[in-house]
Design a protein around this motif. Structure first.
Motif, PDB file in Angstrom:
ATOM      1  N   ALA A   1     -30.650 -32.578   9.357  1.00 52.95           N
ATOM      2  CA  ALA A   1     -29.508 -31.660   9.437  1.00 52.95           C
ATOM      3  C   ALA A   1     -29.905 -30.373  10.151  1.00 52.95           C
ATOM      4  N   VAL A   2     -31.132 -29.884   9.901  1.00 54.27           N
ATOM      5  CA  VAL A   2     -31.617 -28.693  10.605  1.00 54.27           C
ATOM      6  C   VAL A   2     -31.755 -28.977  12.098  1.00 54.27           C
ATOM      7  N   LEU A   3     -32.287 -30.153  12.427  1.00 55.89           N
ATOM      8  CA  LEU A   3     -32.392 -30.535  13.834  1.00 55.89           C
ATOM      9  C   LEU A   3     -31.008 -30.628  14.471  1.00 55.89           C
ATOM     10  N   GLY A   4     -30.023 -31.087  13.701  1.00 57.94           N
ATOM     11  CA  GLY A   4     -28.650 -31.154  14.207  1.00 57.94           C
ATOM     12  C   GLY A   4     -28.103 -29.779  14.571  1.00 57.94           C
ATOM     13  N   MET A   5     -28.442 -28.744  13.782  1.00 63.93           N
ATOM     14  CA  MET A   5     -28.019 -27.377  14.113  1.00 63.93           C
ATOM     15  C   MET A   5     -28.603 -26.950  15.452  1.00 63.93           C
ATOM     16  N   ALA A   6     -29.883 -27.293  15.656  1.00 67.20           N
ATOM     17  CA  ALA A   6     -30.542 -26.914  16.902  1.00 67.20           C
ATOM     18  C   ALA A   6     -29.889 -27.604  18.097  1.00 67.20           C
ATOM     19  N   ILE A   7     -29.674 -28.899  17.988  1.00 66.26           N
ATOM     20  CA  ILE A   7     -29.089 -29.661  19.098  1.00 66.26           C
ATOM     21  C   ILE A   7     -27.674 -29.180  19.415  1.00 66.26           C
ATOM     22  N   ALA A   8     -26.904 -28.879  18.348  1.00 67.95           N
ATOM     23  CA  ALA A   8     -25.539 -28.385  18.558  1.00 67.95           C
ATOM     24  C   ALA A   8     -25.534 -27.102  19.366  1.00 67.95           C
ATOM     25  N   GLY A   9     -26.494 -26.217  19.101  1.00 70.52           N
ATOM     26  CA  GLY A   9     -26.561 -24.949  19.819  1.00 70.52           C
ATOM     27  C   GLY A   9     -26.825 -25.128  21.301  1.00 70.52           C
ATOM     28  N   TRP A  10     -27.571 -26.149  21.656  1.00 72.35           N
ATOM     29  CA  TRP A  10     -27.870 -26.396  23.071  1.00 72.35           C
ATOM     30  C   TRP A  10     -26.746 -27.128  23.799  1.00 72.35           C
ATOM     31  N   LEU A  11     -26.018 -27.984  23.093  1.00 73.67           N
ATOM     32  CA  LEU A  11     -25.048 -28.855  23.754  1.00 73.67           C
ATOM     33  C   LEU A  11     -23.601 -28.369  23.671  1.00 73.67           C
ATOM     34  N   LEU A  12     -23.265 -27.557  22.666  1.00 74.32           N
ATOM     35  CA  LEU A  12     -21.866 -27.211  22.416  1.00 74.32           C
ATOM     36  C   LEU A  12     -21.614 -25.715  22.597  1.00 74.32           C
ATOM     37  N   LYS A  13     -20.358 -25.384  22.776  1.00 73.71           N
ATOM     38  CA  LYS A  13     -19.940 -23.991  22.919  1.00 73.71           C
ATOM     39  C   LYS A  13     -18.647 -23.768  22.143  1.00 73.71           C
ATOM     40  N   GLY A  14     -18.328 -22.522  21.888  1.00 72.32           N
ATOM     41  CA  GLY A  14     -17.048 -22.144  21.308  1.00 72.32           C
ATOM     42  C   GLY A  14     -16.767 -22.768  19.965  1.00 72.32           C
ATOM     43  N   SER A  15     -15.507 -23.193  19.776  1.00 72.20           N
ATOM     44  CA  SER A  15     -15.082 -23.720  18.474  1.00 72.20           C
ATOM     45  C   SER A  15     -15.804 -25.011  18.120  1.00 72.20           C
ATOM     46  N   ALA A  16     -16.164 -25.816  19.148  1.00 75.47           N
ATOM     47  CA  ALA A  16     -16.896 -27.052  18.867  1.00 75.47           C
ATOM     48  C   ALA A  16     -18.254 -26.753  18.245  1.00 75.47           C
ATOM     49  N   LEU A  17     -18.912 -25.697  18.712  1.00 78.43           N
ATOM     50  CA  LEU A  17     -20.195 -25.297  18.143  1.00 78.43           C
ATOM     51  C   LEU A  17     -20.021 -24.806  16.704  1.00 78.43           C
ATOM     52  N   VAL A  18     -18.975 -24.021  16.468  1.00 79.30           N
ATOM     53  CA  VAL A  18     -18.723 -23.520  15.110  1.00 79.30           C
ATOM     54  C   VAL A  18     -18.515 -24.686  14.143  1.00 79.30           C
ATOM     55  N   VAL A  19     -17.677 -25.648  14.539  1.00 78.73           N
ATOM     56  CA  VAL A  19     -17.407 -26.798  13.683  1.00 78.73           C
ATOM     57  C   VAL A  19     -18.688 -27.599  13.434  1.00 78.73           C
ATOM     58  N   ALA A  20     -19.472 -27.820  14.484  1.00 82.02           N
ATOM     59  CA  ALA A  20     -20.714 -28.591  14.340  1.00 82.02           C
ATOM     60  C   ALA A  20     -21.681 -27.894  13.386  1.00 82.02           C
ATOM     61  N   LEU A  21     -21.804 -26.581  13.504  1.00 84.40           N
ATOM     62  CA  LEU A  21     -22.692 -25.838  12.612  1.00 84.40           C
ATOM     63  C   LEU A  21     -22.223 -25.943  11.166  1.00 84.40           C
ATOM     64  N   LEU A  22     -20.917 -25.848  10.953  1.00 84.03           N
ATOM     65  CA  LEU A  22     -20.376 -25.947   9.592  1.00 84.03           C
ATOM     66  C   LEU A  22     -20.644 -27.335   9.005  1.00 84.03           C
ATOM     67  N   VAL A  23     -20.478 -28.377   9.805  1.00 77.56           N
ATOM     68  CA  VAL A  23     -20.742 -29.743   9.336  1.00 77.56           C
ATOM     69  C   VAL A  23     -22.220 -29.908   8.988  1.00 77.56           C
ATOM     70  N   MET A  24     -23.093 -29.432   9.859  1.00 75.93           N
ATOM     71  CA  MET A  24     -24.531 -29.560   9.609  1.00 75.93           C
ATOM     72  C   MET A  24     -24.957 -28.766   8.378  1.00 75.93           C
ATOM     73  N   MET A  25     -24.355 -27.608   8.157  1.00 75.40           N
ATOM     74  CA  MET A  25     -24.675 -26.829   6.968  1.00 75.40           C
ATOM     75  C   MET A  25     -24.238 -27.560   5.703  1.00 75.40           C
ATOM     76  N   ALA A  26     -23.083 -28.227   5.764  1.00 76.49           N
ATOM     77  CA  ALA A  26     -22.623 -29.000   4.605  1.00 76.49           C
ATOM     78  C   ALA A  26     -23.573 -30.165   4.325  1.00 76.49           C
ATOM     79  N   LEU A  27     -23.982 -30.879   5.371  1.00 79.47           N
ATOM     80  CA  LEU A  27     -24.920 -31.993   5.195  1.00 79.47           C
ATOM     81  C   LEU A  27     -26.268 -31.490   4.681  1.00 79.47           C
ATOM     82  N   PHE A  28     -26.706 -30.367   5.208  1.00 78.73           N
ATOM     83  CA  PHE A  28     -27.959 -29.763   4.749  1.00 78.73           C
ATOM     84  C   PHE A  28     -27.890 -29.483   3.255  1.00 78.73           C
ATOM     85  N   GLY A  29     -26.766 -28.954   2.793  1.00 79.95           N
ATOM     86  CA  GLY A  29     -26.602 -28.677   1.369  1.00 79.95           C
ATOM     87  C   GLY A  29     -26.613 -29.937   0.519  1.00 79.95           C
TER      88      GLY A  29
END
Length: 444
Positions: free
Chosen positions: A115-143
């Motif tokens: 899940a932490v690696l997913g946050m990193a990959i999202a930051g490199w590949l996504l922008k704007g609202s898609a990045l926000v949503v991806a980060l929120l999903v990864m944080m939920a999975l991390f939890g």
């Protein structure tokens, strides 16, 4: 190596329960050096990496940067916590009947790291609202995975580390882990984020966290030799064990109120995501270089407080029990919050973050160790799960409410509510909760 193949079957050590208990204790002490090293390396490397994610600086600042909203910051922290509401109990039902918990520990630990690696990959590949949503999903999975991981790794420590050595183990692994993390946080803030390394300094920081935590997981997998306990609970379904929770809580009044202390103390984390945003507002920080340097300084101060206090917390806990550690940590938390609210110089703010780091270290060590000392060994997985779930429930609500209040009324109101929760936790702890180690010895 496969620890399961290396470990003798203690269940066959004798028909008499006393003989099996003696064989279990002998195995623990015979393998203590190896198991101590495995847990030490896992904790040191794991905490070094996870602090880059869980420290109240990098992730809140990143979410605020990409979303521009305090509410989104609160939502992200809430999603991270809501993932840990049910997963600890689910995890406990999957391991409490097993003689081996290492396989589950490796699975849950690996998924949390992904899940932490997913946050990193999202930051490199996504922008704007898609990045926000991806980060929120990864944080939920991390939890979710961290909630289950907490149960299995706490149970593993309880199985292989004697009670008289747990405080020192946590002290040394937290101290060295925090020392490395403090240096890493400084460079991550100043150079990774300040210079936007590899196109996204936050993603670079999270990738480093993934590598370090994975190294820690490999250490515990290959070094720790896990004994089979003399007794285990019969296997039960999730619903059956969930219905049994009131009995588990109600049979020990001190444990029940300890849970209440946990819930009120964690409710005080309503302010945690907003410490760094409060500082940015107070110091009028603008731009990546300025923000990165401040992130590095305050993250380092927070982790140095964690590092230097851990040896003290561990020593006190092993000598007196961890109730006193919990009390001191809550007092330090109050003092550091008050200091943060009333100073404006960078170094005084760093001193407040130093105090917050020490307080959080003391709370985490005390809460995670005290829970191992209540009640019977067979109920231990579910007690750990109940504590994790209780904390997650209040930690889920706190950031959501805090984000809304910060937008509506300002950060000072949020910090004042946090102080109120800490005061309630202190009153319950002092008036009602007994030291479980002393109570258990008195009952023998």
């Amino acid at each position: 190596m496969d620890a399961k193949l290396d470990t003798p079957d203690l269940a066959g050590a004798g028909d008499d329960l006393a003989e099996r208990e003696a064989a279990y204790e002998k195995f623990v002490w015979d393998n203590l050096k190896r198991n101590y090293l495995g847990n030490y390396l896992h904790g040191m490397l794991g905490m070094t990496g996870f602090r880059l994610v869980n420290t109240p600086t990098f992730l809140p600042a990143y979410l605020h940067q990409v979303s521009g909203s305090n509410a989104i910051v609160g939502l992200g922290l809430a999603l991270q916590q809501v993932g840990g509401v049910i997963s600890p109990i689910f995890g406990a039902t999957k391991v409490e009947h097993r003689t081996r918990v290492m396989p589950a520990a490796v699975w849950m630990g690996s998924l949390a790291r992904l899940a932490v690696l997913g946050m990193a990959i999202a930051g490199w590949l996504l922008k704007g609202s898609a990045l926000v949503v991806a980060l929120l999903v990864m944080m939920a999975l991390f939890g979710i995975f961290m909630g289950a991981q907490r149960v299995v790794f706490s149970l593993l420590i309880a199985k292989v580390i004697p009670i008289s050595r747990r405080g020192r183990l946590q002290a040394w692994r937290n101290t060295t882990g925090s020392a490395i993390a403090a240096v890493l946080a400084y460079f991550a803030g100043k150079y990774f984020i300040g210079h936007n390394l590899f196109g996204n300094g936050y993603s670079t920081s999270f990738t480093v966290a993934f590598v370090l935590t994975s190294m820690g997981l490999w250490c515990i997998q290959f070094l720790v030799k896990e004994p089979e306990p003399p007794t285990t609970r019969a296997r039960g379904g999730f619903r059956e064990r969930f219905r049994d929770l009131p009995r588990l809580i109600g049979q020990d009044r001190s444990y029940a109120f300890f849970l209440l202390v946990q819930m009120t103390a964690v409710s005080a984390r309503i302010a945690t995501p907003f410490y760094i945003l409060y500082v940015a507002q107070k110091l009028h920080l603008h731009g990546a270089v300025q923000m990165g340097a401040t992130l590095g300084l305050l993250s380092t101060a927070f982790m140095m407080g964690d590092m230097l206090s851990n040896l003290i917390w561990g020593h006190i806990g092993d000598r007196t029990g961890f109730r006193f550690v919990l009390l001191l940590a809550l007092v330090a938390w109050v003092a550091a919050t008050v200091l943060l609210m009333n100073v404006s110089g960078s170094w005084l703010i760093a001193a407040a973050f130093f105090g917050l780091g020490g307080a959080q270290a003391g709370y985490n060590m005390a809460a995670q160790t005290m829970i191992l000392e209540f009640g019977s060994r067979d109920d231990l997985p579910m007690r750990i799960a109940v504590s994790a779930t209780a904390e997650s429930i209040t930690a889920t609500i706190g950031p959501l409410v805090g984000g809304a209040l910060a937008d509506l009324l300002g950060y000072d109101v949020v910090f004042g509510i946090s102080l109120g929760f800490l005061a309630v936790a202190l009153m319950i702890l002092i008036a009602i909760v007994k030291e479980p180690r002393t109570a258990r010895l008195a009952a023998v």
